[in-house]
Design a protein around this motif. Structure first.
Motif, PDB file in Angstrom:
ATOM      1  N   VAL A  53       0.856  -1.178   0.000  1.00 53.88           N
ATOM      2  CA  VAL A  53       0.000   0.000   0.000  1.00 53.88           C
ATOM      3  C   VAL A  53       0.893   1.229   0.000  1.00 53.88           C
ATOM      4  O   VAL A  53       1.784   1.357   0.837  1.00 53.88           O
ATOM      5  CB  VAL A  53      -0.923   0.041   1.239  1.00 53.88           C
ATOM      6  CG1 VAL A  53      -1.806   1.283   1.219  1.00 53.88           C
ATOM      7  CG2 VAL A  53      -1.766  -1.224   1.336  1.00 53.88           C
ATOM      8  N   LEU A  54       0.637   2.115  -0.942  1.00 52.63           N
ATOM      9  CA  LEU A  54       1.354   3.400  -0.991  1.00 52.63           C
ATOM     10  C   LEU A  54       0.376   4.458  -0.518  1.00 52.63           C
ATOM     11  O   LEU A  54      -0.677   4.666  -1.126  1.00 52.63           O
ATOM     12  CB  LEU A  54       1.815   3.719  -2.405  1.00 52.63           C
ATOM     13  CG  LEU A  54       2.394   5.117  -2.632  1.00 52.63           C
ATOM     14  CD1 LEU A  54       3.661   5.323  -1.794  1.00 52.63           C
ATOM     15  CD2 LEU A  54       2.676   5.355  -4.100  1.00 52.63           C
ATOM     16  N   THR A  55       0.696   5.105   0.610  1.00 51.03           N
ATOM     17  CA  THR A  55      -0.138   6.200   1.085  1.00 51.03           C
ATOM     18  C   THR A  55       0.564   7.507   0.792  1.00 51.03           C
ATOM     19  O   THR A  55       1.776   7.626   0.953  1.00 51.03           O
ATOM     20  CB  THR A  55      -0.426   6.096   2.597  1.00 51.03           C
ATOM     21  OG1 THR A  55       0.801   6.125   3.323  1.00 51.03           O
ATOM     22  CG2 THR A  55      -1.189   4.832   2.918  1.00 51.03           C
ATOM     23  N   VAL A  56      -0.211   8.476   0.341  1.00 50.78           N
ATOM     24  CA  VAL A  56       0.328   9.787  -0.020  1.00 50.78           C
ATOM     25  C   VAL A  56      -0.390  10.820   0.841  1.00 50.78           C
ATOM     26  O   VAL A  56      -1.615  10.949   0.757  1.00 50.78           O
ATOM     27  CB  VAL A  56       0.115  10.092  -1.522  1.00 50.78           C
ATOM     28  CG1 VAL A  56       0.693  11.458  -1.875  1.00 50.78           C
ATOM     29  CG2 VAL A  56       0.743   8.998  -2.375  1.00 50.78           C
ATOM     30  N   ARG A  57       0.376  11.509   1.646  1.00 53.47           N
ATOM     31  CA  ARG A  57      -0.221  12.482   2.553  1.00 53.47           C
ATOM     32  C   ARG A  57      -0.711  13.696   1.764  1.00 53.47           C
ATOM     33  O   ARG A  57      -0.016  14.196   0.867  1.00 53.47           O
ATOM     34  CB  ARG A  57       0.802  12.924   3.599  1.00 53.47           C
ATOM     35  CG  ARG A  57       0.174  13.803   4.656  1.00 53.47           C
ATOM     36  CD  ARG A  57       1.077  14.028   5.803  1.00 53.47           C
ATOM     37  NE  ARG A  57       0.424  14.881   6.762  1.00 53.47           N
ATOM     38  CZ  ARG A  57       0.921  15.186   7.911  1.00 53.47           C
ATOM     39  NH1 ARG A  57       2.103  14.710   8.254  1.00 53.47           N
ATOM     40  NH2 ARG A  57       0.276  15.959   8.731  1.00 53.47           N
ATOM     41  N   ALA A  58      -1.893  14.158   2.138  1.00 52.33           N
ATOM     42  CA  ALA A  58      -2.477  15.336   1.487  1.00 52.33           C
ATOM     43  C   ALA A  58      -1.611  16.560   1.770  1.00 52.33           C
ATOM     44  O   ALA A  58      -1.013  16.684   2.836  1.00 52.33           O
ATOM     45  CB  ALA A  58      -3.885  15.575   2.021  1.00 52.33           C
ATOM     46  N   GLN A  59      -1.551  17.444   0.806  1.00 54.26           N
ATOM     47  CA  GLN A  59      -0.783  18.670   0.969  1.00 54.26           C
ATOM     48  C   GLN A  59      -1.553  19.618   1.886  1.00 54.26           C
ATOM     49  O   GLN A  59      -2.763  19.733   1.757  1.00 54.26           O
ATOM     50  CB  GLN A  59      -0.553  19.331  -0.395  1.00 54.26           C
ATOM     51  CG  GLN A  59       0.160  18.445  -1.392  1.00 54.26           C
ATOM     52  CD  GLN A  59       1.541  18.016  -0.929  1.00 54.26           C
ATOM     53  OE1 GLN A  59       2.307  18.811  -0.425  1.00 54.26           O
ATOM     54  NE2 GLN A  59       1.835  16.733  -1.066  1.00 54.26           N
ATOM     55  N   PRO A  60      -0.847  20.311   2.799  1.00 51.26           N
ATOM     56  CA  PRO A  60      -1.548  21.222   3.716  1.00 51.26           C
ATOM     57  C   PRO A  60      -2.151  22.414   2.984  1.00 51.26           C
ATOM     58  O   PRO A  60      -1.745  22.774   1.922  1.00 51.26           O
ATOM     59  CB  PRO A  60      -0.456  21.679   4.673  1.00 51.26           C
ATOM     60  CG  PRO A  60       0.845  21.306   4.060  1.00 51.26           C
ATOM     61  CD  PRO A  60       0.571  20.274   3.018  1.00 51.26           C
TER      62      PRO A  60
END
Length: 148
Positions: A141-148
């Motif tokens: 699983v590749l999780t990509v954090r949302a940009q602030p």
């Protein structure tokens, strides 16, 4: 390393999910993989829906499904375009369970999804779909954090 032929990309259509879509698109282009785009309508799986008369709920559910199809088409057109081969699906259920079930059903080699990066009390109260998927998924699983 195992070849990546099918990528499951889970989205909520928010702009914060767009960075994860960009990763799914890039990985699909590099690997020659197909992307399966999944949107889970979690709100309708809530147990409180039993308070709504079945006829009214069926009509409401149909309207939601029509809107989701429109949003899916717009999101994919804007973020995936014609650069990669993709299929789409929307379903009603508990998001992490639906994502894991779709990954299994579609023989996904990789799951890509965004995460809001909540911490503290907000994380405890809201929980994390991404965390649940990461902990239970038999595939990477590749999780990509949302940009602030």
């Amino acid at each position: 390393m195992k070849a990546i032929r099918k990528i499951l990309y889970a989205t909520d259509f928010s702009e914060s999910s767009a960075p994860a879509c960009a990763y799914a698109q890039t990985l699909a282009l590099l690997a020659g993989a197909e992307v399966h785009v999944l949107h889970v309508i979690g709100e309708l799986a809530d147990n409180r829906r039993s308070r709504i008369p079945p006829e009214a709920f069926a009509l409401f559910e149909k309207e939601i499904e029509i809107q989701v199809v429109k949003e899916m088409e717009e999101f994919c057109r804007r973020h995936l375009g014609e650069q990669v081969s993709y299929t789409t699906e929307s379903t009603i259920g508990t998001p992490y369970q639906a994502i894991l079930a779709a990954a299994k059903e579609h023989n996904a080699d990789l799951i890509v999804m965004g995460t809001h990066g909540r911490t503290g009390l907000e994380h405890v109260l809201v929980g994390s779909t991404a965390e649940r998927v990461v902990r239970r998924s038999p595939v990477p699983v590749l999780t990509v954090r949302a940009q602030p």
